[in-house]
Design a protein around this motif. Sequence first.
Motif, PDB file in Angstrom:
ATOM      1  N   VAL A  17       0.946  -1.291  -0.167  1.00  0.00           N
ATOM      2  CA  VAL A  17       0.014   0.069   0.169  1.00  0.00           C
ATOM      3  C   VAL A  17       0.795   1.339  -0.147  1.00  0.00           C
ATOM      4  O   VAL A  17       1.862   1.146   0.740  1.00  0.00           O
ATOM      5  CB  VAL A  17      -0.969  -0.094   1.373  1.00  0.00           C
ATOM      6  CG1 VAL A  17      -1.874   1.233   1.264  1.00  0.00           C
ATOM      7  CG2 VAL A  17      -1.640  -1.029   1.286  1.00  0.00           C
ATOM      8  N   GLN A  18       0.447   2.195  -0.671  1.00  0.00           N
ATOM      9  CA  GLN A  18       1.365   3.607  -0.889  1.00  0.00           C
ATOM     10  C   GLN A  18       0.834   4.298   0.401  1.00  0.00           C
ATOM     11  O   GLN A  18      -0.125   4.643   0.747  1.00  0.00           O
ATOM     12  CB  GLN A  18       1.036   4.364  -2.051  1.00  0.00           C
ATOM     13  CG  GLN A  18       1.241   3.819  -3.358  1.00  0.00           C
ATOM     14  CD  GLN A  18       2.946   3.638  -3.550  1.00  0.00           C
ATOM     15  OE1 GLN A  18       3.659   4.658  -2.984  1.00  0.00           O
ATOM     16  NE2 GLN A  18       3.334   2.480  -4.052  1.00  0.00           N
ATOM     17  N   PRO A  19       1.625   4.785   1.105  1.00  0.00           N
ATOM     18  CA  PRO A  19       1.797   5.435   2.170  1.00  0.00           C
ATOM     19  C   PRO A  19       1.429   7.107   1.844  1.00  0.00           C
ATOM     20  O   PRO A  19       1.356   7.373   0.889  1.00  0.00           O
ATOM     21  CB  PRO A  19       3.274   5.895   3.006  1.00  0.00           C
ATOM     22  CG  PRO A  19       3.986   4.701   2.168  1.00  0.00           C
ATOM     23  CD  PRO A  19       3.516   4.306   0.914  1.00  0.00           C
ATOM     24  N   THR A  20       0.634   7.638   2.948  1.00  0.00           N
ATOM     25  CA  THR A  20       0.066   8.987   2.651  1.00  0.00           C
ATOM     26  C   THR A  20       1.121  10.087   2.673  1.00  0.00           C
ATOM     27  O   THR A  20       2.175   9.810   3.030  1.00  0.00           O
ATOM     28  CB  THR A  20      -1.072   9.179   3.761  1.00  0.00           C
ATOM     29  OG1 THR A  20      -0.387   9.334   5.052  1.00  0.00           O
ATOM     30  CG2 THR A  20      -2.189   8.174   3.880  1.00  0.00           C
ATOM     31  N   GLU A  22       1.238  12.661   4.674  1.00  0.00           N
ATOM     32  CA  GLU A  22       1.529  12.714   5.976  1.00  0.00           C
ATOM     33  C   GLU A  22       2.312  11.633   6.485  1.00  0.00           C
ATOM     34  O   GLU A  22       3.424  11.960   7.173  1.00  0.00           O
ATOM     35  CB  GLU A  22      -0.019  12.772   6.518  1.00  0.00           C
ATOM     36  CG  GLU A  22      -0.821  13.813   6.601  1.00  0.00           C
ATOM     37  CD  GLU A  22      -1.807  13.526   5.442  1.00  0.00           C
ATOM     38  OE1 GLU A  22      -1.842  12.378   4.933  1.00  0.00           O
ATOM     39  OE2 GLU A  22      -2.042  14.471   4.744  1.00  0.00           O
ATOM     40  N   ALA A  23       2.287  10.268   6.096  1.00  0.00           N
ATOM     41  CA  ALA A  23       3.337   9.421   6.565  1.00  0.00           C
ATOM     42  C   ALA A  23       4.659   9.863   5.870  1.00  0.00           C
ATOM     43  O   ALA A  23       5.635   9.515   6.487  1.00  0.00           O
ATOM     44  CB  ALA A  23       2.918   8.265   6.109  1.00  0.00           C
ATOM     45  N   ALA A  27       7.908  10.734   8.329  1.00  0.00           N
ATOM     46  CA  ALA A  27       9.147   9.962   7.916  1.00  0.00           C
ATOM     47  C   ALA A  27      10.470  10.892   7.766  1.00  0.00           C
ATOM     48  O   ALA A  27      11.532  10.767   8.104  1.00  0.00           O
ATOM     49  CB  ALA A  27       8.907   9.013   6.824  1.00  0.00           C
ATOM     50  N   GLN A  28      10.146  11.838   6.750  1.00  0.00           N
ATOM     51  CA  GLN A  28      11.156  12.784   6.574  1.00  0.00           C
ATOM     52  C   GLN A  28      11.640  13.665   7.608  1.00  0.00           C
ATOM     53  O   GLN A  28      12.777  14.063   7.749  1.00  0.00           O
ATOM     54  CB  GLN A  28      10.540  13.830   5.197  1.00  0.00           C
ATOM     55  CG  GLN A  28      11.578  14.781   4.811  1.00  0.00           C
ATOM     56  CD  GLN A  28      11.128  15.654   3.727  1.00  0.00           C
ATOM     57  OE1 GLN A  28      10.258  15.718   3.687  1.00  0.00           O
ATOM     58  NE2 GLN A  28      12.053  16.368   3.090  1.00  0.00           N
ATOM     59  N   LEU A 117       7.490   2.752   6.684  1.00  0.00           N
ATOM     60  CA  LEU A 117       6.431   3.193   5.915  1.00  0.00           C
ATOM     61  C   LEU A 117       5.307   2.453   5.568  1.00  0.00           C
ATOM     62  O   LEU A 117       4.141   2.643   5.408  1.00  0.00           O
ATOM     63  CB  LEU A 117       6.935   4.423   4.793  1.00  0.00           C
ATOM     64  CG  LEU A 117       7.702   5.521   5.267  1.00  0.00           C
ATOM     65  CD1 LEU A 117       8.171   6.122   3.938  1.00  0.00           C
ATOM     66  CD2 LEU A 117       6.298   6.443   5.704  1.00  0.00           C
ATOM     67  N   GLU A 118       5.832   1.124   4.906  1.00  0.00           N
ATOM     68  CA  GLU A 118       4.596   0.332   4.199  1.00  0.00           C
ATOM     69  C   GLU A 118       3.999  -0.310   5.523  1.00  0.00           C
ATOM     70  O   GLU A 118       2.641  -0.577   5.397  1.00  0.00           O
ATOM     71  CB  GLU A 118       5.415  -0.505   3.615  1.00  0.00           C
ATOM     72  CG  GLU A 118       6.032  -0.025   2.211  1.00  0.00           C
ATOM     73  CD  GLU A 118       6.833  -1.018   1.283  1.00  0.00           C
ATOM     74  OE1 GLU A 118       7.134  -2.017   1.845  1.00  0.00           O
ATOM     75  OE2 GLU A 118       7.253  -0.670   0.095  1.00  0.00           O
ATOM     76  N   ALA A 119       4.729  -0.623   6.505  1.00  0.00           N
ATOM     77  CA  ALA A 119       3.548  -1.267   7.537  1.00  0.00           C
ATOM     78  C   ALA A 119       2.793  -0.248   8.189  1.00  0.00           C
ATOM     79  O   ALA A 119       1.731  -0.522   8.592  1.00  0.00           O
ATOM     80  CB  ALA A 119       4.704  -1.572   8.689  1.00  0.00           C
TER      81      ALA A 119
END
Length: 121
Positions: A17-20, A22-23, A27-28, A117-119
């Motif tokens: 699934v592609q992270p949003t 915001e995610a 992460a950044q 991120l993917e989790a």
Amino acid sequence: MATEAPPPQRPEDGSPVQPTTEAFLEAQSSAEFAELRRSHRSFAFPLTIGFIAWYLLYVLLSSYAGDFMGTKVVANFNVAFVFGLAQFATTFLIAWFYSRHASNKLDPQAAAIKSRLEADA
């Protein structure tokens, strides 16, 4: 009127699934990502500056120190030829060093960020 979007569904092809957005922003701004960026920059920038200085030295010596660069080293090979070959050698050496650095330090850090991120998605 704000509506809550349904949670993302796993694509039928089995891809993650592609992270949003915001995610990605979270992460950044994480310490883990800052460490990854610092690790990359502390390796790449000094090598880049060093290689550019080495290349400019070669160009300047070729332009302004013709007698020195024309000095024979072995048989018909002069200093300019040796410096030119050294440019190729250092290019490949830097690429090899970077590949080693990336596989040992950068790739594991990036994989950890990606899996998190993917989790979370």
